[in-house]
Design an enzyme around this catalytic site. Sequence first.
Site, PDB file in Angstrom:
ATOM      1  N   GLU A 284      41.842 -84.370 -24.450  1.00 12.27           N
ATOM      2  CA  GLU A 284      41.539 -85.665 -23.822  1.00 12.27           C
ATOM      3  C   GLU A 284      42.780 -86.146 -23.096  1.00 12.27           C
ATOM      4  OE1 GLU A 284      40.272 -90.299 -24.598  1.00 12.27           O
ATOM      5  OE2 GLU A 284      41.794 -89.305 -25.785  1.00 12.27           O
TER       6      GLU A 284
ATOM      7  N   ASP B   9      42.137 -85.719 -29.325  1.00 11.57           N
ATOM      8  CA  ASP B   9      42.347 -87.093 -28.897  1.00 11.57           C
ATOM      9  C   ASP B   9      43.744 -87.265 -28.291  1.00 11.57           C
ATOM     10  OD1 ASP B   9      41.060 -89.814 -29.114  1.00 11.57           O
ATOM     11  OD2 ASP B   9      42.932 -90.264 -30.175  1.00 11.57           O
TER      12      ASP B   9
ATOM     13  N   ASP C 195      36.245 -83.636 -33.457  1.00  7.68           N
ATOM     14  CA  ASP C 195      37.319 -84.418 -32.863  1.00  7.68           C
ATOM     15  C   ASP C 195      38.565 -84.236 -33.720  1.00  7.68           C
ATOM     16  OD1 ASP C 195      38.547 -86.651 -31.361  1.00  7.68           O
ATOM     17  OD2 ASP C 195      36.476 -87.232 -30.957  1.00  7.68           O
TER      18      ASP C 195
ATOM     19  N   HIS D  10      32.637 -92.589 -24.874  1.00  7.98           N
ATOM     20  CA  HIS D  10      32.562 -93.778 -25.727  1.00  7.98           C
ATOM     21  C   HIS D  10      33.634 -94.816 -25.395  1.00  7.98           C
ATOM     22  CE1 HIS D  10      35.625 -91.243 -27.339  1.00  7.98           C
ATOM     23  NE2 HIS D  10      36.017 -92.184 -28.176  1.00  7.98           N
ATOM     24  N   ASP D  11      34.474 -94.525 -24.405  1.00  9.52           N
ATOM     25  CA  ASP D  11      35.521 -95.466 -23.999  1.00  9.52           C
ATOM     26  C   ASP D  11      35.264 -96.095 -22.633  1.00  9.52           C
ATOM     27  OD1 ASP D  11      37.025 -94.829 -26.304  1.00  9.52           O
ATOM     28  OD2 ASP D  11      38.031 -93.162 -25.270  1.00  9.52           O
TER      29      ASP D  11
HETATM   30  O1  ISL Z   1      40.244 -95.629 -21.780  1.00 10.76           O
HETATM   31  C1  ISL Z   1      41.430 -95.479 -21.928  1.00 10.76           C
HETATM   32  C2  ISL Z   1      42.319 -94.925 -20.867  1.00 10.76           C
HETATM   33  O2  ISL Z   1      41.940 -95.294 -19.599  1.00 10.76           O
HETATM   34  C3  ISL Z   1      42.058 -95.815 -23.190  1.00 10.76           C
HETATM   35  O3  ISL Z   1      41.954 -97.118 -23.512  1.00 10.76           O
HETATM   36  C4  ISL Z   1      41.493 -94.921 -24.251  1.00 10.76           C
HETATM   37  O4  ISL Z   1      41.178 -95.630 -25.351  1.00 10.76           O
HETATM   38  C5  ISL Z   1      42.544 -93.912 -24.533  1.00 10.76           C
HETATM   39  O5  ISL Z   1      42.652 -93.128 -23.408  1.00 10.76           O
HETATM   40  C6  ISL Z   1      42.333 -92.981 -25.683  1.00 10.76           C
HETATM   41  O6  ISL Z   1      41.094 -92.850 -26.210  1.00 10.76           O
HETATM   42  C7  ISL Z   1      41.024 -92.169 -27.418  1.00 10.76           C
HETATM   43  O7  ISL Z   1      41.991 -92.587 -28.364  1.00 10.76           O
HETATM   44  C8  ISL Z   1      41.865 -93.895 -28.891  1.00 10.76           C
HETATM   45  C9  ISL Z   1      40.440 -94.232 -29.319  1.00 10.76           C
HETATM   46  O8  ISL Z   1      40.327 -95.607 -29.541  1.00 10.76           O
HETATM   47  C10 ISL Z   1      39.442 -93.805 -28.281  1.00 10.76           C
HETATM   48  O9  ISL Z   1      38.132 -94.063 -28.715  1.00 10.76           O
HETATM   49  C11 ISL Z   1      39.669 -92.351 -28.031  1.00 10.76           C
HETATM   50  O10 ISL Z   1      38.699 -91.765 -27.202  1.00 10.76           O
HETATM   51  C12 ISL Z   1      42.792 -93.973 -30.063  1.00 10.76           C
HETATM   52  O11 ISL Z   1      42.521 -92.919 -30.935  1.00 10.76           O
END
Ligand code: ISL
Length: 545
Positions: A268, A201, A99, A333-334
């Site tokens: 992402e 990310d 990542d 994981h989100d």
């Molecule tokens: O789910 C989401 C969008 O619909 C967001 O809340 C998501 O957290 C965001 O898109 C980004 O996620 C990534 O960056 C974040 C981290 O907390 C997440 O785990 C990661 O996947 C900040 O680094």
Amino acid sequence: MSDEVWWKSGVIYQVYPRSFQDSNGDGIGDLEGIRRRLDDLARLGVDALWISPFYPSPMADFGYDIADYCGVDPTFGTLADFDALLAQAHARDLRIIVDLVPNHTSDRHPWFVESRSSRANPKRDWYLWRDGKPDGTPPNNWLSNFGGPAWTFDDATGQYYYHAFLAQQPDLNWRNPAVREAMYDVMRFWLRRGVDGFRVDVIYHLIKDDLFRDNPVNAEVRAGDRSSREVIPLYTTDRPEVLEIVEQMRRVVDEFGDSGRPRVLIGEIYLPIPRLMAYYGRSEHGVLQGAQLPFNFQLIGARWEARAIDRIVRDYEAALPAGGWPNWVLGNHDKPRIASRVGLEQARVAAMLLLTLRGTPTLYYGDEIGMRDVTIPNDEVQDPFEKNEPGKGVGRDPERTPMQWDATAHAGFTTGHPWLRLGEDWASRNVATLADDPHSILTFHRRMLALRRRYPALATGAYEPSMTGDHLFAYARVGIAGRVVVMLNFGADPVDVPPTLMPRNPVALLSTHLDRDGALALPLTLRGNEGVVVAGAPEANTVAA
Ligand code: ISL
Ligand code: CA
């Protein structure tokens, strides 16, 4: 196995390292734990692991707040542990994708410590510092994704800094060439160590409006929405200048890609399809210059109905640029787990869809055993997003619970106290127990993954939609070696398959119910929540020379 490049034909498996396997009893998963599970992953049949951040971090956002891009947090192990994991993964033909979190650092990163120390510090311009309005309020209306204003006032120098996420995650200033060079060197550090690629990310966040204009107010915001929905992130995400950076990152990856070991850049990106496509980059001499795999999250929010899914697949396929390779994701994981969104029975249909559509699939750890979101009592909540916006259903702990390996204490995840509670079903829903059950969801995943290897058409063949009904969605995958038909019943009731969909002398290669093998009697009726993969028997399939 198809001879296409690994990141096209292979299956990516996402490991959330905190929750995968603990090796030292502190209740938190670690790199040594992942290493010990490599044989399990090879047996499952995936091709690459994407490991969420394991770098030194205060863990305000569980590793997405990085204090040192070129190390390993002691919680997760050491660089030597990482090297051992990488070498032993490669020995099993498993790739490792790490990542990269370039949008923001931790507020403890030495760069930010310097940057905030004085307005004259050489690193001042590495972050986004602005004066407040004359009345002392933040510079504009930009909001943090995790709730509240995206600007935090810093007493030491009397200015605000911008953070798209937590105040402990200040955004870097990607307009500054020194920031770019520093991050590209971070990439080179890991590429030299031998990693096979990056999942970047929030790559679409890197550049913000140079005029710091207010975001438009969102007229569609509803009561109970996460507070960041109050504005539309027009000036904070997906700015045109970001695409230049994506191409620069791709060039860094490509510096290492020609040694017979191609590396991959995954982005992402949560954007509608037409905007997502831009991240493949411009085409130069027929080669796309951006991310090879801009994550396609369409299935995550999809209405789980045959026609809705069919529409998503068609729109996405039609929008791909020439030479752009598709990809599909069911969860991460989100986001809530697939088995919680669609139910355990449909989860197999979903997995068959994920693993038979054209494009690289990413499988989230635990989905192969049907893990579901785990309700976390209020006093056990870990996720800072949930803590900031309680009661809105934004919490991400439920999908981050420990992997369920066996029926021993704590499902074999740890000998200590797990950092997050386990799902209540762990004693029966675990890898060891389900591996022995010829009809389990795990056995289904293993057989489905094995089938992809035996039938390259499933991995890299063309996609041919064939029919969509109220509940039935059917398509074919066509390769040089043959044609395979996939039929999925999105409903709970039986559905008759029109005989015209069937190849001649149809043979069932796999059913989600794991009880159909060999010649199929016609007409075929799919049971509720059943998916089947069907091929024509070899003699009917022979192609004239
Ligand atoms: O789910 C989401 C969008 O619909 C967001 O809340 C998501 O957290 C965001 O898109 C980004 O996620 C990534 O960056 C974040 C981290 O907390 C997440 O785990 C990661 O996947 C900040 O680094
Ligand atoms: Ca540990």
